[in-house]
Every structure is written in structure tokens, then in C-alpha cells.
Scaffold this active site. Structure first.
Site, PDB file in Angstrom:
ATOM      1  CB  CYS A 145      -0.961   0.089   1.169  1.00 57.29           C
ATOM      2  SG  CYS A 145      -2.157  -1.241   1.201  1.00 57.29           S
ATOM      3  CD  GLU A 174      16.287 -15.150  -6.967  1.00 57.93           C
ATOM      4  OE1 GLU A 174      15.754 -15.464  -5.887  1.00 57.93           O
ATOM      5  OE2 GLU A 174      15.897 -14.185  -7.649  1.00 57.93           O
ATOM      6  CE  LYS A 190      13.000 -13.166  -9.397  1.00 55.38           C
ATOM      7  NZ  LYS A 190      13.818 -12.860  -8.280  1.00 55.38           N
ATOM      8  CD  GLU A 214       9.183 -13.476  -7.282  1.00 53.02           C
ATOM      9  OE1 GLU A 214       8.988 -12.639  -6.403  1.00 53.02           O
ATOM     10  OE2 GLU A 214      10.235 -13.519  -7.947  1.00 53.02           O
ATOM     11  CD1 TRP A 240      -0.127  -6.461  -2.925  1.00 53.27           C
ATOM     12  CD2 TRP A 240      -0.520  -6.949  -0.777  1.00 53.27           C
ATOM     13  NE1 TRP A 240       0.129  -7.802  -2.736  1.00 53.27           N
ATOM     14  CE2 TRP A 240      -0.112  -8.130  -1.436  1.00 53.27           C
ATOM     15  CE3 TRP A 240      -0.828  -7.024   0.575  1.00 53.27           C
ATOM     16  CZ2 TRP A 240       0.011  -9.355  -0.794  1.00 53.27           C
ATOM     17  CZ3 TRP A 240      -0.715  -8.245   1.238  1.00 53.27           C
ATOM     18  CH2 TRP A 240      -0.294  -9.388   0.543  1.00 53.27           C
ATOM     19  NE  ARG A 266       4.578   1.549   0.139  1.00 52.17           N
ATOM     20  CZ  ARG A 266       5.570   1.139   0.908  1.00 52.17           C
ATOM     21  NH1 ARG A 266       6.805   1.256   0.492  1.00 52.17           N
ATOM     22  NH2 ARG A 266       5.327   0.633   2.091  1.00 52.17           N
ATOM     23  CE  LYS A 305      11.578  -4.002  -6.474  1.00 51.46           C
ATOM     24  NZ  LYS A 305      11.955  -5.382  -6.762  1.00 51.46           N
ATOM     25  CG  HIS A 356      17.783 -38.474   0.038  1.00 42.55           C
ATOM     26  ND1 HIS A 356      18.148 -39.652   0.648  1.00 42.55           N
ATOM     27  CD2 HIS A 356      18.917 -37.922  -0.438  1.00 42.55           C
ATOM     28  CE1 HIS A 356      19.468 -39.789   0.561  1.00 42.55           C
ATOM     29  NE2 HIS A 356      19.953 -38.753  -0.100  1.00 42.55           N
ATOM     30  CG  ASN A 365       1.552   0.563   4.279  1.00 45.54           C
ATOM     31  OD1 ASN A 365       2.682   0.979   4.123  1.00 45.54           O
ATOM     32  ND2 ASN A 365       1.291  -0.720   4.196  1.00 45.54           N
ATOM     33  N   GLY A 366      -0.975  -1.251   6.410  1.00 43.44           N
ATOM     34  CA  GLY A 366      -0.701  -2.092   7.570  1.00 43.44           C
ATOM     35  C   GLY A 366      -1.904  -2.960   7.865  1.00 43.44           C
TER      36      GLY A 366
HETATM   37  C1  F6R Z   1      11.503 -11.772  -5.555  1.00 46.71           C
HETATM   38  C2  F6R Z   1      11.187 -10.671  -4.689  1.00 46.71           C
HETATM   39  C3  F6R Z   1      10.906 -10.943  -3.249  1.00 46.71           C
HETATM   40  C4  F6R Z   1      11.799 -10.033  -2.399  1.00 46.71           C
HETATM   41  C5  F6R Z   1      11.450 -10.147  -0.918  1.00 46.71           C
HETATM   42  C6  F6R Z   1      12.355  -9.311  -0.059  1.00 46.71           C
HETATM   43  O1  F6R Z   1      11.632 -11.390  -6.884  1.00 46.71           O
HETATM   44  O2  F6R Z   1      11.154  -9.558  -5.114  1.00 46.71           O
HETATM   45  O3  F6R Z   1      11.109 -12.277  -2.910  1.00 46.71           O
HETATM   46  O4  F6R Z   1      13.123 -10.394  -2.617  1.00 46.71           O
HETATM   47  O5  F6R Z   1      10.124  -9.731  -0.725  1.00 46.71           O
HETATM   48  O6  F6R Z   1      12.285  -7.960  -0.391  1.00 46.71           O
HETATM   49  P1  F6R Z   1      13.409  -6.959   0.073  1.00 46.71           P
HETATM   50  O7  F6R Z   1      14.655  -7.348  -0.611  1.00 46.71           O
HETATM   51  O8  F6R Z   1      12.919  -5.621  -0.319  1.00 46.71           O
HETATM   52  O9  F6R Z   1      13.523  -7.127   1.560  1.00 46.71           O
END
Ligand code: F6R
Length: 587
Positions: free
Chosen positions: A2, A466, A470, A473, A71, A28, A582, A489, A97-98
Site C-alpha cells: 500500500c 532463486e 523467479k 513469481e 495491496w 507497493r 515490491k 531422497h 498501510n498495515g
Molecule cells: C523476488 C522478490 C521478493 C523479495 C522479498 C524481499 O523477486 O522480489 O522475494 O526479494 O520480498 O524484499 P526486500 O529485498 O525488499 O527485503
């Protein structure tokens, strides 16, 4: 999660000012948006579902306004649940926001006299405020009285149509205020203020702000007393540049990685030395982060062990509890966070600090809560990451930690040279039509699948995690990264005819083990896709990489591109994956 934006100005401004501010905060949340404008005692509100990028509104110009990009946490994505929420008298518009944890209990008390219009946790706040104004005639005191009744971590801002003022409180989610051109502004992130001012004050937990036509003041939430604001000059530029010809920020940011590595090699040596010193001085070292940042921390665990012979622990920030008994005055917590606002990271470092630990931050966000809290900060300096997915901030963290490890091993210069060479290698890779074509062909082969597995071993194992994140997501496919040693296993039960399995074999690190694992899944019908310098019989398709020191970066870039191309084929928006934001500022 948010975004909050608002202003109180001496002259009337149109609603586009609010929309423009909110557009910087779209990362956000992009479920819905809303704007409230207040002038001459009247309040006008417009809100809708969908992203702020496409928002249009015809509200009349006003001297005070608030805006919100949502959000969704409590209550679905509907127009009624979009913020602002307005009280029964039409005097207050409130954004949040919260999370209000005790909203159900408060709601059942308030429901009878008040008219609720949404299913959100937020709406109780505006009715509490309405009640508080019966006994408090000043907006700030009324908001404080209302806010004292709620539990949870939040930032709340309220616009009072009667006085043309804004009051806001914070005990968790980020909030910043600024003053410029005789107007005062409030936002979740300073980036939204930079069109108007560079003098900002970060509101700390337990503080409140009051924006009036006469100026702005900072207060203690506990006593209401006025505090001296710490004004900080923001000298960095929000990257307002657009897509520069790229169709998406994700692709643009993937292509920025060679430059990011070069910049880190040139400008981050001193910060790397400082972090290496902190590691040298520490007893236990614990690396914390969430999502991609956690994967960067896991990679750093291998890097520090292999290059510097330094054993450290890496923990998901929200799962720090088993490490807590060992945390004390000689512990160092290194917190990885692109945004510097991730609530789980902030809670972990607060808990560690309360036990006497030293805190180091590796973050992209100067002035963020993590940066302000840490004893020592290494700024990634990779420029704003606009795509919700972390790409360049991930490789930036790998590079920083590689420098730290080499500094500990006494040869930072070698690492700097290596990063320069890696940057050039990545540039060539990103330009190479052949690999681009193979990635697109591979994306076509896997785009119709439900499941995909990625095998790594040793230092390539965190890279597998990782790569899977990607793909998950951005394509919404089920992708899992595994340590290939674990294959027999249990994991191998998942392999059926045609299941795509990516094997990371970029270097000599446990190469024969990875290739054996590829052979085993291939024998059970899997489609094996390798990232290897040479074609191998175990790999039906190979996405060739050069390997060597550039290997982790090559794997990151190739798997990011594969995720991007697959997402496009599946009709997914790479910059705004569903359900994600984000900056994760709620638990
Ligand atoms: C993956 C992604 C999330 C962030 C995670 C941590 O593409 O963007 O997994 O890495 O939410 O966010 P930060 O780095 O801002 O603490």
C-alpha cells in the site's frame, strides 16, 4: 504494501498531482487506488479497482488531498474496499498501510451506531476517529486517541475536510514528510516527494505528523508533545527514466546488470572493506533476508566459506528464532533487503539488537528503515528497481558479498578485476542472439507445463532456489529448486514423462554429481535442460554459459530471461505479477 501520498498546499492543486505522486508508489500495490480532495469544508472522493497507472479522475482542485494505492489484505479487491474510507459524517477520509489486528472486535462494537461500507480492517479506524472527535477537537489528538485503540503495525493518514489538515501516525509501515514551495507532503517513500522537495523527515515508529496550511509538525504519539524533526537532504535521483525502449522494466533491469556490476566494482570497495572488518570482529555472523534477498544471503554463505574460510549462518528473516539463543554482544547480523522496509527483516534486526548484536544492512534504499536502524550500511547503488521481481538487486548483493569475501581473503583487487571481466561477459551474453534464441525456444517448450524443477549443488544450489522463485513469481508455474543430492531422497518421485528439469552445471563445482542427477531424471522421462559450458549427453537442451567466476551471474541472467520469456508466452505481466507487491511491510 500500500502506498500513501498527500499534500497540504497554499494554492489549489488538481487531482493529477496526487495521481502523479501515487504512480511512484505503484510498486507497493496495484489492486486499487483512491483519491480524496478537501477544500472549503467539502470532501470529494474517487476510487476504483485496478492499477494507479491507468487511473483517471475528475475531482475538483483542492488545497489538501490524500491518495492511496492498495495491496489487499482484509477484504477483496473491490471499489468499496479501496481506500480512502470516509466516516459517517463525510468529514474525514482515511488511508492506511498495515493491518488492524483487532478490527473484528472493534468492528462489532462500532457497527451499531456507524455505517460500514467495506470489508476492510481499515474502516474501523475512520469510525474510531469520528467518535474521538466528540471529545477531542484537534485532529491530531483525535487521531492519536483513535489509534491507541488499535493493535497491529500500521501507518495511517487522515484528511479533515473541515480544517483542510492532514494528520498521520506510524508504528510499523514507512512514512516520510517533506516541505517545499510552501506546501507540505506526506508519502510512504521519499521517491514520491522528489518532484516537490529534497528536504525530508523520516517519521519513526511512535511518531505522528500534522500537516496544516501553516506548516508541518512532528509529535510523540505517546504524549502528543512536539518533537524536533531531523531533516535529511535526499541527494539521490529517483530514476524517472522510462522503459528506454524495453517493453518491460523486468527486461530493462535484467539488461542493466553488467553496468551494475561495473559500478559496484568501482565504487563499493570501501563499503566492502567496512563490512569485512565487521565480520572479522564478530563472533557469530547471521545473514537474514526474505525471498530473493534470502537466496542472496544463502549464496553469500557459500562464498564466505569457500573464498574466506568463514562459516556463517543464513536464515529466512522470519525464522530467526532457532538462532536467537546464540545471539549476543559479539554477534553480527547482516540483513539483506532491496527495499530496506521488509517487516520480517526489520523485526529480526530489532530482536537481534535487543540481545546486543551489531547490525549491518545490505540494501538498495538509502534512508529506509533498515538503513536508519543499522550500525553499518552497504548501499547496493543499483538504481531503482521498478519491476516487482528482484533481478539486478539480487546480482548486486552477490557482487557485494563476493567483494567482502575476497577482502577477508586479502585480495579484494582480484575480485574487482573479476567483476569487471564478469560485467563484460554478461554484456556479451545479453547481446548474443544465439542464446537469446535458445532461451525463447526453451520457453516455448516449457510454457505449457505445470511443474518445473531446478537442480543445483554446492554454490549452485542457492542459485537453483532463486531461479525457481523467479519462474514461480512471473509465470505462475510451480517451480522448485532442489539440492541435487536430495534427488533420490524423495524428489525424484515427482518426475514423469516430459517434466522439465533444469540442471545447473556451469562450472567444476560438483559437476559430475549434477550430470548424474540429470541422467537419472532423464532416464525417467524428464526433459533435461542444462546451463553448462559444453553440451553433454545428459542434457537434451543446453543454454551455454561460459562458467568460471562469472557463473553465478550468468545463471542468474539466463534463468531471469527464461522466466521472462515464459511469462510472456503464458500471457503474464512481468512487471506486475498477481498478488505480489515490491515492498512487504505487513506480516
Ligand atoms: C523476488 C522478490 C521478493 C523479495 C522479498 C524481499 O523477486 O522480489 O522475494 O526479494 O520480498 O524484499 P526486500 O529485498 O525488499 O527485503
Amino acid at each position: 504494501m500500500c502506498g500513501i501520498y498527500g499534500f497540504v498546499a497554499p494554492e489549489r492543486r488538481d487531482s493529477d498531482t496526487v495521481l502523479a505522486g501515487l504512480r511512484y508508489l505503484e510498486y507497493r500495490g496495484y489492486d486499487s487506488w483512491g483519491v480524496a480532495m478537501a477544500d472549503s469544508g467539502g470532501l470529494a472522493v474517487d476510487k476504483d479497482i485496478g492499477s494507479i497507472a491507468s487511473a483517471r479522475t475528475q475531482l475538483p482542485p483542492a488545497r489538501a488531498a490524500l491518495g492511496h494505492t492498495r495491496w489487499a489484505t482484509h477484504g477483496g479487491v473491490t471499489q468499496a474496499n479501496a481506500h480512502p474510507h470516509v466516516d459517517c459524517t463525510g468529514r474525514f477520509a482515511l488511508i492506511h498501510n498495515g493491518i488492524v489486528e483487532n478490527y473484528a472486535e472493534l468492528g462489532s462494537r462500532l457497527r451499531r451506531p456507524h455505517q460500514f461500507r467495506s470489508q476492510t480492517d481499515t474502516e474501523v479506524l475512520v469510525h474510531l476517529l469520528e467518535e474521538a472527535t466528540d471529545s477531542e477537537d484537534n485532529l491530531l489528538e483525535a487521531l492519536l486517541a483513535a489509534f491507541r485503540q488499535v493493535q497491529g503495525l500500521s501507518a495511517v493518514a487522515v484528511l479533515d475536510a473541515r480544517s483542510g489538515q492532514i494528520a498521520a501516525v506510524k508504528n510499523g509501515s514507512p512514512l516520510v514528510v517533506g516541505w517545499g514551495g510552501q506546501a507540505c507532503y506526506i508519502a510512504s517513500d521519499p521517491v514520491a516527494l522528489l518532484d516537490h522537495t529534497r528536504e525530508v523527515t523520516f517519521v519513526e515508529d511512535g511518531q505522528a505528523v500534522w500537516l496544516t496550511p501553516d506548516g508541518m509538525s512532528l509529535h510523540s504519539m505517546a504524549t502528543g508533545q512536539r518533537l524536533q524533526p531531523q531533516v535529511r537532504h535526499v541527494d539521490w535521483d529517483a530514476e524517472r527514466a522510462g522503459l528506454n525502449g524495453y517493453p518491460h522494466f523486468m527486461l530493462k533491469e535484467i539488461h542493466e546488470q553488467p553496468d551494475v556490476l561495473r559500478r559496484i566494482a568501482e565504487t563499493k570497495q570501501q563499503e566492502a572493506r567496512a563490512l569485512a572488518d565487521a565480520i572479522r570482529d564478530a563472533g557469530d555472523v547471521i545473514l537474514v533476508g526474505c525471498g530473493t534477498a534470502h537466496h542472496a544471503a544463502l549464496s553469500a554463505r557459500y562464498t564466505l566459506a569457500e573464498i574466506a574460510g568463514r562459516a556463517v549462518v543464513a536464515s529466512v528473516a522470519s525464522e530467526l528464532s532457532p538462532s536467537l539463543p546464540s545471539i549476543g554482544a559479539d554477534s553480527l547480523i547482516i540483513a539483506f533487503s532491496q527495499s530496506g522496509e521488509t517487516i520480517d527483516v526489520l523485526e529480526a534486526v530489532r530482536e537481534a539488537r535487543s540481545r546486543g548484536a551489531r547490525i549491518a544492512a545490505v540494501t538498495n534504499a538509502e534512508g529506509s528503515a533498515l538503513d536508519r536502524f543499522a550500525d553499518l550500511t552497504v548501499l547496493l547503488g543499483c538504481g531503482p528497481e521498478r519491476c516487482v521481481l528482484a533481478t539486478k538487486s539480487y546480482t548486486a548483493k552477490l557482487a557485494i558479498m563476493q567483494m567482502v569475501a575476497w577482502e577477508l581473503a586479502g585480495d579484494l583487487a582480484r575480485c574487482v578485476e573479476g567483476l569487471r571481466a564478469t560485467a563484460s561477459q554478461l554484456e556479451v551474453l545479453l547481446d548474443r542472439e544465439k542464446i537469446g534464441r535458445r532461451i525463447r525456444e526453451t520457453a516455448q517448450l516449457i510454457a505449457g507445463d505445470q511443474h518445473l524443477f531446478i537442480l543445483g549443488r554446492g554454490r549452485n544450489y542457492p542459485l537453483a532456489l532463486e531461479a525457481a522463485l523467479k519462474i514461480k513469481e512471473v509465470t505462475y508455474m510451480h517451480a522448485e529448486g532442489f539440492a541435487s543430492g536430495e534427488l533420490k531422497h524423495g524428489v525424484i518421485a515427482l518426475i514423469t514423462s516430459g517434466t522439465p528439469v533444469i540442471a545447473l552445471a556451469p562450472d567444476e563445482c560438483l559437476r559430475s554429481e549434477i550430470l548424474s542427477a540429470a541422467a537419472e531424471v532423464r532416464a525417467r522421462g524428464a526433459l533435461t535442460i542444462g546451463l553448462s559450458p559444453s553440451a553433454e549427453p545428459e542434457l537434451e537442451i543446453n543454454l551455454p554459459v561460459d562458467g568460471g567466476e562469472a557463473a553465478p551471474y550468468e545463471i542468474a541472467v539466463v534463468t531471469q530471461l527464461l522466466a521472462y520469456e515464459t511469462a510472456r508466452l503464458r500471457g503474464c505481466d512481468p512487471d506486475k505479477p498477481r498478488n505480489l507487491a515490491k515492498s512487504v511491510t505487513v506480516k
